[in-house]
Design a protein around this motif. Sequence first.
Motif, mmCIF file in Angstrom:
data_model
loop_
_atom_site.group_PDB
_atom_site.id
_atom_site.type_symbol
_atom_site.label_atom_id
_atom_site.label_comp_id
_atom_site.label_asym_id
_atom_site.label_seq_id
_atom_site.Cartn_x
_atom_site.Cartn_y
_atom_site.Cartn_z
ATOM 1 N N GLY A 189 0.759 -1.207 -0.005
ATOM 2 C CA GLY A 189 0.017 -0.063 0.044
ATOM 3 C C GLY A 189 0.741 1.367 -0.022
ATOM 4 O O GLY A 189 0.413 2.530 -0.199
ATOM 5 N N ILE A 190 2.136 1.213 0.176
ATOM 6 C CA ILE A 190 3.067 2.319 0.269
ATOM 7 C C ILE A 190 2.946 3.109 -1.367
ATOM 8 O O ILE A 190 2.805 2.188 -2.281
ATOM 9 N N ASN A 191 3.007 4.171 -1.472
ATOM 10 C CA ASN A 191 3.107 4.909 -2.521
ATOM 11 C C ASN A 191 4.427 5.440 -2.878
ATOM 12 O O ASN A 191 5.265 5.532 -2.055
ATOM 13 N N ALA A 192 4.395 5.865 -4.270
ATOM 14 C CA ALA A 192 5.865 6.294 -4.932
ATOM 15 C C ALA A 192 6.333 7.388 -4.054
ATOM 16 O O ALA A 192 7.493 7.393 -3.849
ATOM 17 N N ILE A 193 5.560 8.643 -3.471
ATOM 18 C CA ILE A 193 5.976 9.577 -2.654
ATOM 19 C C ILE A 193 6.525 9.282 -1.470
ATOM 20 O O ILE A 193 7.670 9.608 -1.122
ATOM 21 N N GLN A 194 5.735 8.147 -0.668
ATOM 22 C CA GLN A 194 6.439 7.710 0.442
ATOM 23 C C GLN A 194 7.605 7.019 0.424
ATOM 24 O O GLN A 194 8.389 7.309 1.345
ATOM 25 N N LEU A 195 7.670 6.392 -0.472
ATOM 26 C CA LEU A 195 8.913 5.457 -0.758
ATOM 27 C C LEU A 195 10.022 6.354 -1.097
ATOM 28 O O LEU A 195 11.296 5.835 -0.830
ATOM 29 N N HIS A 196 9.950 7.184 -1.917
ATOM 30 C CA HIS A 196 10.771 8.095 -2.378
ATOM 31 C C HIS A 196 11.443 8.876 -1.135
ATOM 32 O O HIS A 196 12.697 8.956 -1.120
ATOM 33 N N ASN A 197 10.665 9.147 -0.214
ATOM 34 C CA ASN A 197 11.005 9.714 0.963
ATOM 35 C C ASN A 197 11.916 8.728 1.791
ATOM 36 O O ASN A 197 13.123 9.179 2.382
ATOM 37 N N LYS A 198 11.366 7.775 1.981
ATOM 38 C CA LYS A 198 12.175 6.586 2.817
ATOM 39 C C LYS A 198 13.672 6.160 2.074
ATOM 40 O O LYS A 198 14.670 6.309 2.752
ATOM 41 N N LEU A 199 13.578 6.043 0.767
ATOM 42 C CA LEU A 199 14.795 5.605 0.253
ATOM 43 C C LEU A 199 15.717 6.889 -0.114
ATOM 44 O O LEU A 199 16.821 6.676 0.015
ATOM 45 N N GLY A 200 15.336 8.128 -0.206
ATOM 46 C CA GLY A 200 15.941 9.264 -0.177
ATOM 47 C C GLY A 200 16.987 9.264 1.157
ATOM 48 O O GLY A 200 18.184 9.643 1.020
ATOM 49 N N HIS A 201 16.204 9.198 2.181
ATOM 50 C CA HIS A 201 17.213 9.256 3.481
ATOM 51 C C HIS A 201 17.712 7.972 3.557
ATOM 52 O O HIS A 201 18.970 8.205 4.061
ATOM 53 N N LEU A 202 17.534 6.925 3.204
ATOM 54 C CA LEU A 202 18.044 5.729 3.266
ATOM 55 C C LEU A 202 19.441 5.673 2.374
ATOM 56 O O LEU A 202 20.575 5.311 3.004
ATOM 57 N N GLY A 203 19.357 6.402 1.246
ATOM 58 C CA GLY A 203 20.406 6.374 0.432
ATOM 59 C C GLY A 203 21.622 7.277 0.833
ATOM 60 O O GLY A 203 22.752 7.005 0.777
ATOM 61 N N ALA A 204 21.110 8.351 1.594
ATOM 62 C CA ALA A 204 22.091 9.494 2.244
ATOM 63 C C ALA A 204 22.838 8.812 3.433
ATOM 64 O O ALA A 204 24.039 8.771 3.682
ATOM 65 N N GLU A 205 21.776 7.886 4.113
ATOM 66 C CA GLU A 205 22.425 7.401 5.280
ATOM 67 C C GLU A 205 23.601 6.199 4.888
ATOM 68 O O GLU A 205 24.821 6.034 5.379
ATOM 69 N N ALA A 206 23.335 5.269 3.741
ATOM 70 C CA ALA A 206 24.168 4.351 3.177
ATOM 71 C C ALA A 206 25.407 5.032 2.672
ATOM 72 O O ALA A 206 26.658 4.395 2.696
ATOM 73 N N LEU A 207 25.306 6.063 2.187
ATOM 74 C CA LEU A 207 26.405 6.778 1.589
ATOM 75 C C LEU A 207 27.484 7.213 2.490
ATOM 76 O O LEU A 207 28.747 7.191 2.510
ATOM 77 N N ALA A 208 26.793 7.772 3.691
ATOM 78 C CA ALA A 208 27.790 8.350 4.975
ATOM 79 C C ALA A 208 28.226 7.076 5.442
ATOM 80 O O ALA A 208 29.265 7.153 5.901
ATOM 81 N N GLU A 209 27.715 5.984 5.505
ATOM 82 C CA GLU A 209 28.303 4.727 6.186
ATOM 83 C C GLU A 209 29.526 4.423 5.188
ATOM 84 O O GLU A 209 30.498 3.926 5.746
ATOM 85 N N VAL A 210 29.652 4.403 4.148
ATOM 86 C CA VAL A 210 30.481 4.088 2.993
ATOM 87 C C VAL A 210 31.694 5.024 3.164
ATOM 88 O O VAL A 210 32.788 4.617 3.284
ATOM 89 N N LEU A 211 31.290 6.392 3.238
ATOM 90 C CA LEU A 211 32.266 7.489 3.166
ATOM 91 C C LEU A 211 32.890 7.506 4.658
ATOM 92 O O LEU A 211 34.106 7.847 4.755
ATOM 93 N N ASN A 212 32.331 6.940 5.626
ATOM 94 C CA ASN A 212 32.804 6.831 6.954
ATOM 95 C C ASN A 212 33.996 5.564 7.128
ATOM 96 O O ASN A 212 34.777 5.678 8.119
#
Length: 359
Positions: A189-212
């Motif tokens: 039931g999740i829509n594209a706007i909601q998933l866009h928001n979740k994965l946007g945050h998750l992507g920034a978090e994942a990149l931070a982990e790599v760069l750390n």
Amino acid sequence: MTIDAMMAMMILRECKIITANKRFRTCRFFCYGSDLKPPWKILFFGNDSFSLYTLKMLSDDQKCKPLVKNLEVVTSVKMWSKDVVKQFALERNLKYHKWPLRSLKSGDFDFGIVVSFGKLIPESVINKFSLGILNVHASLLPRWRGAAPIIHAIANGDQMTGVTIMKIKPYHFDVGDILHQKEIPLERGINAIQLHNKLGHLGAEALAEVLNDLSRYVKSARPQPTENATYAPKVAPVMSYINWETMPSEKICNISSALVKVYDLVAVWNKQLIKLLDINEYGTPVNDDDFEIGGVQYNKNISKLLVKCQDGKWISVGGVKIAGSKVISATDFNNGYLKKQPKSMRKFTSYVDNLCKKS
């Protein structure tokens, strides 16, 4: 309001992510050892609101400079009103570059970061970065390579999704070695706007982990498997055409959720093109003895239309837009259209079927 405008407003209001950073490069990237240390000179490539999550993370980090020494931005959007990345860059006093790059020199930046840029970066540009370029992609590669992974994941009913941090390669999109992936369940039931928001945050978090902890992720980087690759091309209007004869109720609802704010789903009523809004699965048993697939009835208890699907289950529809008219409620459609037809004619048909008949 467009998805990009909505998401840009959300990101500028929130998006507080703990950040971190380190470095890399195309060929030399995997030759360096544990001496990779920040702060870095970064050139960021992005075009839309999904890019802003990571750009904001990097910009916030630059203020205290433990990881980012210099941050500049590249976009290829031509219209100022739609260039949310450029607007953000100007608000943060970040130097802005237009694509294609004209004056990039070797050594200007340690590496590049690409997020939802949509342009192939040539090898001549990649080689200007002493440590190469990384990409934040909104899927678990090799599933959903391409421009619209969020939409295709929802439309196809995936149970899991996530983000991938990968190395950019020339000539092809989304085929580089994987440094890191973060996985989350894709809620029904999740829509594209909601998933866009979740994965946007998750992507920034994942990149931070790599760069750390870049050295560790570099050493564990792996080529993408060649099997099970799927593709997520740009969305075309045909994706919104309901085929009542082949699509079960869940598939129709998934497509509706995937295309929110992009396209409304399309069907045909009495030879008229219509768009259906506010679509949901309807789990309550329905008396459907007299209804064929595509058959429509009105439920006054919930003030919505009910439509019978290929699997014998029903979806609810809250609004209808007939070609050339404004959106009307299910109640108004019932009073103005549905009641005027005999029960045998109260049926939505498939736009794809009508196209075939015309051809």
